[in-house]
Write a protein that holds these residues in place. Structure first.
Motif, PDB file in Angstrom:
ATOM      1  N   HIS A 380     -19.320 -17.089 -23.058  1.00  0.00           N
ATOM      2  CA  HIS A 380     -18.220 -17.770 -23.746  1.00  0.00           C
ATOM      3  C   HIS A 380     -18.318 -17.511 -25.248  1.00  0.00           C
ATOM      4  CE1 HIS A 380     -17.190 -19.993 -20.066  1.00  0.00           C
ATOM      5  NE2 HIS A 380     -18.480 -20.197 -19.916  1.00  0.00           N
ATOM      6  N   ARG A 381     -18.022 -16.305 -25.646  1.00  0.00           N
ATOM      7  CA  ARG A 381     -18.070 -15.959 -27.079  1.00  0.00           C
ATOM      8  C   ARG A 381     -17.193 -16.925 -27.878  1.00  0.00           C
ATOM      9  NH1 ARG A 381     -19.950 -10.806 -28.345  1.00  0.00           N
ATOM     10  NH2 ARG A 381     -21.686 -10.356 -26.922  1.00  0.00           N
ATOM     11  N   GLY A 382     -17.714 -17.356 -29.023  1.00  0.00           N
ATOM     12  CA  GLY A 382     -16.976 -18.297 -29.847  1.00  0.00           C
ATOM     13  C   GLY A 382     -16.976 -19.714 -29.301  1.00  0.00           C
ATOM     14  N   TRP A 383     -17.929 -20.033 -28.469  1.00  0.00           N
ATOM     15  CA  TRP A 383     -17.957 -21.339 -27.789  1.00  0.00           C
ATOM     16  C   TRP A 383     -18.073 -22.511 -28.746  1.00  0.00           C
ATOM     17  CZ3 TRP A 383     -22.411 -24.245 -28.424  1.00  0.00           C
ATOM     18  CH2 TRP A 383     -23.548 -23.565 -28.879  1.00  0.00           C
ATOM     19  N   LYS A 384     -18.687 -22.310 -29.905  1.00  0.00           N
ATOM     20  CA  LYS A 384     -18.860 -23.423 -30.842  1.00  0.00           C
ATOM     21  C   LYS A 384     -17.532 -23.934 -31.371  1.00  0.00           C
ATOM     22  CE  LYS A 384     -23.501 -22.092 -32.353  1.00  0.00           C
ATOM     23  NZ  LYS A 384     -24.377 -21.710 -33.492  1.00  0.00           N
ATOM     24  N   ALA A 385     -16.530 -23.071 -31.385  1.00  0.00           N
ATOM     25  CA  ALA A 385     -15.211 -23.476 -31.868  1.00  0.00           C
ATOM     26  C   ALA A 385     -14.350 -24.052 -30.737  1.00  0.00           C
ATOM     27  CB  ALA A 385     -14.492 -22.274 -32.498  1.00  0.00           C
ATOM     28  N   ASN A 386     -14.841 -24.013 -29.499  1.00  0.00           N
ATOM     29  CA  ASN A 386     -14.037 -24.474 -28.352  1.00  0.00           C
ATOM     30  C   ASN A 386     -14.882 -25.331 -27.413  1.00  0.00           C
ATOM     31  OD1 ASN A 386     -11.441 -22.791 -28.717  1.00  0.00           O
ATOM     32  ND2 ASN A 386     -13.064 -21.253 -28.825  1.00  0.00           N
ATOM     33  N   LEU A 387     -15.616 -26.266 -27.969  1.00  0.00           N
ATOM     34  CA  LEU A 387     -16.517 -27.076 -27.151  1.00  0.00           C
ATOM     35  C   LEU A 387     -15.767 -27.855 -26.072  1.00  0.00           C
ATOM     36  CD1 LEU A 387     -19.016 -28.519 -29.794  1.00  0.00           C
ATOM     37  CD2 LEU A 387     -19.466 -26.778 -28.065  1.00  0.00           C
ATOM     38  N   THR A 388     -14.549 -28.293 -26.352  1.00  0.00           N
ATOM     39  CA  THR A 388     -13.813 -29.111 -25.385  1.00  0.00           C
ATOM     40  C   THR A 388     -13.309 -28.297 -24.203  1.00  0.00           C
ATOM     41  OG1 THR A 388     -11.769 -28.808 -26.660  1.00  0.00           O
ATOM     42  CG2 THR A 388     -13.095 -30.778 -27.134  1.00  0.00           C
ATOM     43  N   ASP A 389     -13.331 -26.978 -24.316  1.00  0.00           N
ATOM     44  CA  ASP A 389     -12.798 -26.126 -23.243  1.00  0.00           C
ATOM     45  C   ASP A 389     -13.886 -25.560 -22.336  1.00  0.00           C
ATOM     46  OD1 ASP A 389     -10.228 -26.498 -24.222  1.00  0.00           O
ATOM     47  OD2 ASP A 389     -10.367 -24.768 -25.552  1.00  0.00           O
ATOM     48  N   LEU A 390     -15.132 -25.884 -22.602  1.00  0.00           N
ATOM     49  CA  LEU A 390     -16.214 -25.305 -21.811  1.00  0.00           C
ATOM     50  C   LEU A 390     -16.229 -25.898 -20.405  1.00  0.00           C
ATOM     51  CD1 LEU A 390     -19.101 -25.276 -24.436  1.00  0.00           C
ATOM     52  CD2 LEU A 390     -17.802 -23.320 -23.580  1.00  0.00           C
ATOM     53  N   PRO A 391     -16.387 -25.067 -19.368  1.00  0.00           N
ATOM     54  CA  PRO A 391     -16.433 -25.575 -17.992  1.00  0.00           C
ATOM     55  C   PRO A 391     -17.860 -25.928 -17.561  1.00  0.00           C
ATOM     56  CG  PRO A 391     -16.434 -23.187 -17.956  1.00  0.00           C
ATOM     57  CD  PRO A 391     -16.384 -23.588 -19.416  1.00  0.00           C
ATOM     58  N   ASP A 392     -17.960 -26.669 -16.450  1.00  0.00           N
ATOM     59  CA  ASP A 392     -19.274 -26.856 -15.835  1.00  0.00           C
ATOM     60  C   ASP A 392     -19.843 -25.486 -15.479  1.00  0.00           C
ATOM     61  OD1 ASP A 392     -18.938 -29.566 -16.009  1.00  0.00           O
ATOM     62  OD2 ASP A 392     -18.478 -29.875 -13.897  1.00  0.00           O
ATOM     63  N   ALA A 393     -21.156 -25.393 -15.425  1.00  0.00           N
ATOM     64  CA  ALA A 393     -21.747 -24.072 -15.167  1.00  0.00           C
ATOM     65  C   ALA A 393     -23.135 -24.215 -14.542  1.00  0.00           C
ATOM     66  CB  ALA A 393     -21.839 -23.276 -16.465  1.00  0.00           C
ATOM     67  N   GLU A 394     -23.570 -23.128 -13.910  1.00  0.00           N
ATOM     68  CA  GLU A 394     -24.920 -23.017 -13.369  1.00  0.00           C
ATOM     69  C   GLU A 394     -25.587 -21.797 -13.996  1.00  0.00           C
ATOM     70  OE1 GLU A 394     -25.256 -23.478  -8.922  1.00  0.00           O
ATOM     71  OE2 GLU A 394     -23.067 -23.386  -9.082  1.00  0.00           O
ATOM     72  N   ILE A 395     -26.812 -21.958 -14.419  1.00  0.00           N
ATOM     73  CA  ILE A 395     -27.602 -20.848 -14.944  1.00  0.00           C
ATOM     74  C   ILE A 395     -28.794 -20.648 -14.009  1.00  0.00           C
ATOM     75  CG2 ILE A 395     -28.827 -19.924 -16.943  1.00  0.00           C
ATOM     76  CD1 ILE A 395     -27.354 -21.963 -18.684  1.00  0.00           C
ATOM     77  N   PRO A 396     -28.717 -19.695 -13.096  1.00  0.00           N
ATOM     78  CA  PRO A 396     -29.813 -19.512 -12.137  1.00  0.00           C
ATOM     79  C   PRO A 396     -31.088 -19.071 -12.837  1.00  0.00           C
ATOM     80  CG  PRO A 396     -28.254 -17.691 -11.998  1.00  0.00           C
ATOM     81  CD  PRO A 396     -27.631 -18.698 -12.921  1.00  0.00           C
TER      82      PRO A 396
END
Length: 777
Positions: A380-396
């Motif tokens: 999610h490049r640029g995630w710091k500017a779009n914190l409210t749009d981040l989805p749930d996720a799994e990091i295996p």
């Protein structure tokens, strides 16, 4: 000689299926075995199970002393209670009533919590209860400061305004609950400046030193029949004793105990509360047994959140600091330092071990932070500017398809944290929690103990049947920095038990025998494997199967399997796509939704449910309700709205809570349509790990782990329609996999009688079939 089981049976005459099921269960349990029963609605499974179990309990030549009922659905719990009352109402006059008890949580029986008194409410009842109990034991225990009798007496006199240290504020002079006054005030009493629980003090006073806790029960429970929660509270508070402790004292002495899966399969619960029920003198009834596998998987899996680790680190530091500061100034010794040293010595834990655990937890959080940040930068490049749009996720933390050591375990080894560090964390956490509870005089759950327990399990469990990952769950915390992922996420180190069959089978083996039952267990041979029953057969204990279909008139129902294109993402596209395949489904749910009365529409997920609801609102002249993934209260309100007033359409996900365990009896539901086979997301790392583990264990991971549970979800939804002899309704499955015997078809996973009822029809013939049925009904 024991009377015939019909003496216990609560109705005039059993159905043929009930008679077969009861006699099968009795015979099988006498040989230490389990009966596996799939029985459609109307089979009378609750009465069947209770009759079989109670016949054995009342038989003096039987090993069984009690029936232990487990169910995951409140409606079914109420049904067991109803049937127990019916059994008691119809017993011969010279028989003692069946004694029974329903297990509920402390929040529902604590007199203070029920009345929001004594500084106790739903947010703190468990922590406050444990703290108050511990202080009550300490005051009356080794310190010998006073007796339990004196504590209870002080509280009684405080209520009357006689104790020098007590005073009454405004309001009731007695704490009243469940329609009965207690002998104590609404305020929590104190001994000196230490709060204690007078109800628990009275329980301790009544407890014999070397006797059975049942001797502390001051009321005659044998004559009460079913002891409902309100009765338990009312009788307990009259005597000034603790209702929750009374429940614990009674549970090994009543003939029927009704609880949930936690009470038999959660290690902590059985160790601290219900362990006495887990033995070969117990006849076990697992209701809604199709949920046994996923429920136990959750119970034997572990996780620990980043916030818990953060709080554990802070707690460790608060315990370490007094001793470290004290060591720097040998002329000054603080009370806190003495307390810490004393407790560490008693627990055989060194200060160095505390420091190592604190350092490990701190470094572990930093490693999680590094991995989460790297994941977000990558995905999610640029995630710091779009914190409210981040989805749930799994990091295996490993390849889900290749069992091997996880990356966190490898990191810890490289950093010098060996197995001892992981293993010691639970013991260290326990002593830290004890020290802080004593030093800070505050009743709340400490994080060091659950964090230490999870870390210990992380180390102890294998890497073949357990899958480890970092799970990112959406949240929002304004107190975290604006450029931190912690503002948007709570990260959890999660360890999934992929194949719980061994854990289930081992625990089932602790019981003498019993029944596992549901309306949706087929294919029974697969159910036996995934639920660990094969372990019992391998030990020479019998497992006997029975399948009973609907015994209501066939003329009152119609069932269709629509040969529509497979409802898969590759076929239908996204919910907004106007594909030909999606239009076939749009027409099918429209046709069923136009049926008279309430209609349930089950979709594979909530996104598809939203699409279906939006479509139906345009083409159906009925109110259309949409069930969204929401809190329990919102779901209950939606259900009430659906049942009340004019006919409506309710659209939901087949993985939600409205398609099973909900009573749609009578005119509450006239038709149900299921679209697609609700197989969970196969791309999820966790799902891939589960599939791989099932592949290695059973040979066909996709079928065992994904397809069969999905078919059961569909069958549960359809089972809401016909709930009584006089009810009429339509059941529709829309997907070619339900209609054809093909390589990817699922018809084979339905019982034979059910396969015969679901007639394959083409999409263009569905409306004609529906019209013909409703013309005659």
């Amino acid at each position: 000689m024991m009377a015939d089981w019909r003496t216990i049976f609560g109705h005039d005459e059993p159905y043929d299926e009930q008679e077969d099921g009861i006699e099968t269960a009795i015979e099988t349990a006498r040989d230490d075995g389990f009966s596996v029963i799939e029985g459609a609605c109307g089979t009378g499974k609750t009465m069947l199970a209770l009759t079989a179990g109670l016949h054995l309990v009342r038989d003096p030549d039987s090993q069984y002393e009690r029936v232990f009922v487990l169910t995951s659905v409140k409606q079914q719990l109420r049904q067991f209670e109803t049937d127990l009352k019916m059994i008691n109402a119809n017993l011969p006059d010279d028989w003692n009533p069946i004694s029974a008890l329903t297990l509920i949580g402390k929040a529902d029986v604590c007199p203070y919590n029920r009345e929001n008194a004594g500084g106790i409410d739903d947010s703190n009842v468990y922590d406050r209860c444990e703290g108050l109990r511990e202080r009550t034991r300490d005051i009356t225990g080794e310190s010998g400061a006073t007796t339990a009798q004196n504590l209870a007496s002080r509280a009684r006199s405080q209520q009357m305004g006689l104790a020098d240290s007590g005073s009454q504020s405004g309001g009731a002079s007695y704490l009243e609950t469940a329609g009965e006054p207690s002998p104590y005030p609404p305020e929590m009493p104190e001994y000196g400046d230490v709060e204690y629980c007078p109800f628990y003090a009275q329980f301790l006073e009544d407890m014999p030193e070397d006797g059975d806790p049942i001797e502390s029960v001051p009321f005659d429970f044998d004559s009460m029949g079913l002891i409902e929660p309100s009765d338990l509270v009312a009788h307990s508070v009259q005597w000034g004793t603790c209702p929750h402790s009374m429940m614990g004292a009674l549970l090994n002495h009543v003939e029927v105990v009704v609880g949930n899966y936690y009470h038999a399969f959660d290690e902590v619960t059985t160790a601290t509360f219900t362990g006495a029920l887990v033995d070969d003198s117990t006849f076990l009834v697992c209701d809604e047994a199709h949920m046994l596998e996923p429920r136990v998987r959750d119970l034997v899996s572990q996780s620990v959140g980043d916030k818990t680790l953060r709080d554990a680190e802070a707690e460790l530091t608060r315990v370490i600091q007094p001793v470290k500061f004290d060591d720097k100034d040998s002329t000054h010794t603080t009370a806190d330092a003495n307390l810490v040293r004393s407790e560490l010595e008693d627990a055989s834990v060194s200060l160095r071990e505390l420091e190592q655990t604190r350092d490990f937890v701190r470094d572990l959080r930093e490693e999680v932070d590094r991995r989460v940040t790297a994941y977000l930068e990558r995905e999610h490049r640029g995630w710091k500017a779009n914190l409210t749009d981040l989805p749930d996720a799994e990091i295996p933390l490993r390849d889900p398809t290749v069992p091997q050591s996880d990356e966190i375990s490898k990191w810890a080894e490289q950093e010098g944290y060996d197995g001892g560090t992981w293993a010691r964390a639970e013991k260290v956490g326990a002593v830290v929690a004890k020290i802080l509870n004593e030093a800070e005089e505050e009743d709340r759950e400490r994080s060091a103990l659950p964090a230490g327990r999870a870390l210990g399990e992380w180390y102890r469990n294998d890497h073949e049947e357990y899958f480890r990952e970092i799970v990112l769950e959406r949240t929002w915390n304004d107190r975290e920095p604006g450029d931190s992922w912690r503002r948007a996420y709570n990260a959890q180190l999660a360890m999934q038990n992929c194949v719980p069959s061994d854990a289930i089978g081992e625990q089932l083996g602790e019981f003498g025998g019993g029944i596992l039952m549901s309306a949706t267990l087929e294919p029974l041979e697969i159910f036996q494997e995934v639920s660990g029953l094969v372990h019992l057969e391998n030990d020479g204990r019998p497992v006997v199967e029975r399948t009973f279909g609907l015994n209501f008139p066939k003329s009152n129902r119609e069932s269709f399997a629509v040969d529509a294109p497979k409802f898969t993402y590759s076929n239908r596209g996204a919910p907004g796509d106007e594909t030909r395949e999606r239009q076939v489904y749009a027409d099918a749910i429209r046709d069923v939704a136009q049926s008279p009365g309430n209609v349930l529409v089950g979709m594979p997920n909530y996104a598809e449910a939203t699409w279906a609801a939006e479509h139906l609102r345009k083409v159906v002249d009925k109110p259309v309700l949409l069930d969204e993934s929401s809190a329990d209260d919102a779901t209950e309100d939606l259900k009430d709205e659906f049942f009340g007033g004019e006919a409506k359409v309710l659209v939901t996900s087949l993985r939600g809570t409205l398609t099973e365990g909900v009573d749609y009896r009578g005119d509450r539901l006239k038709a149900a349509v299921v679209c697609g086979v609700p197989i969970i997301n196969t791309a999820s790392p966790r799902t891939r790990a589960v599939r791989t583990a099932y592949e290695r264990k059973f040979g066909d991971g996709f079928t065992y782990a994904l397809t069969v549970p999905a078919v059961r979800k569909a069958r549960q939804a359809l089972g809401r329609v016909i709930r009584g002899t006089d009810e009429t309704g339509i059941r529709v499955l829309v997907d070619s996999r339900y209609a054809r015997e093909s390589w990817d078809g699922v018809r084979e996973f339905f019982p034979e009688a059910e396969r015969e009822e679901f007639q394959p029809v083409s999409p263009d013939m569905l409306s004609l079939g529906l019209e013909r049925f409703w013309q005659t009904h």
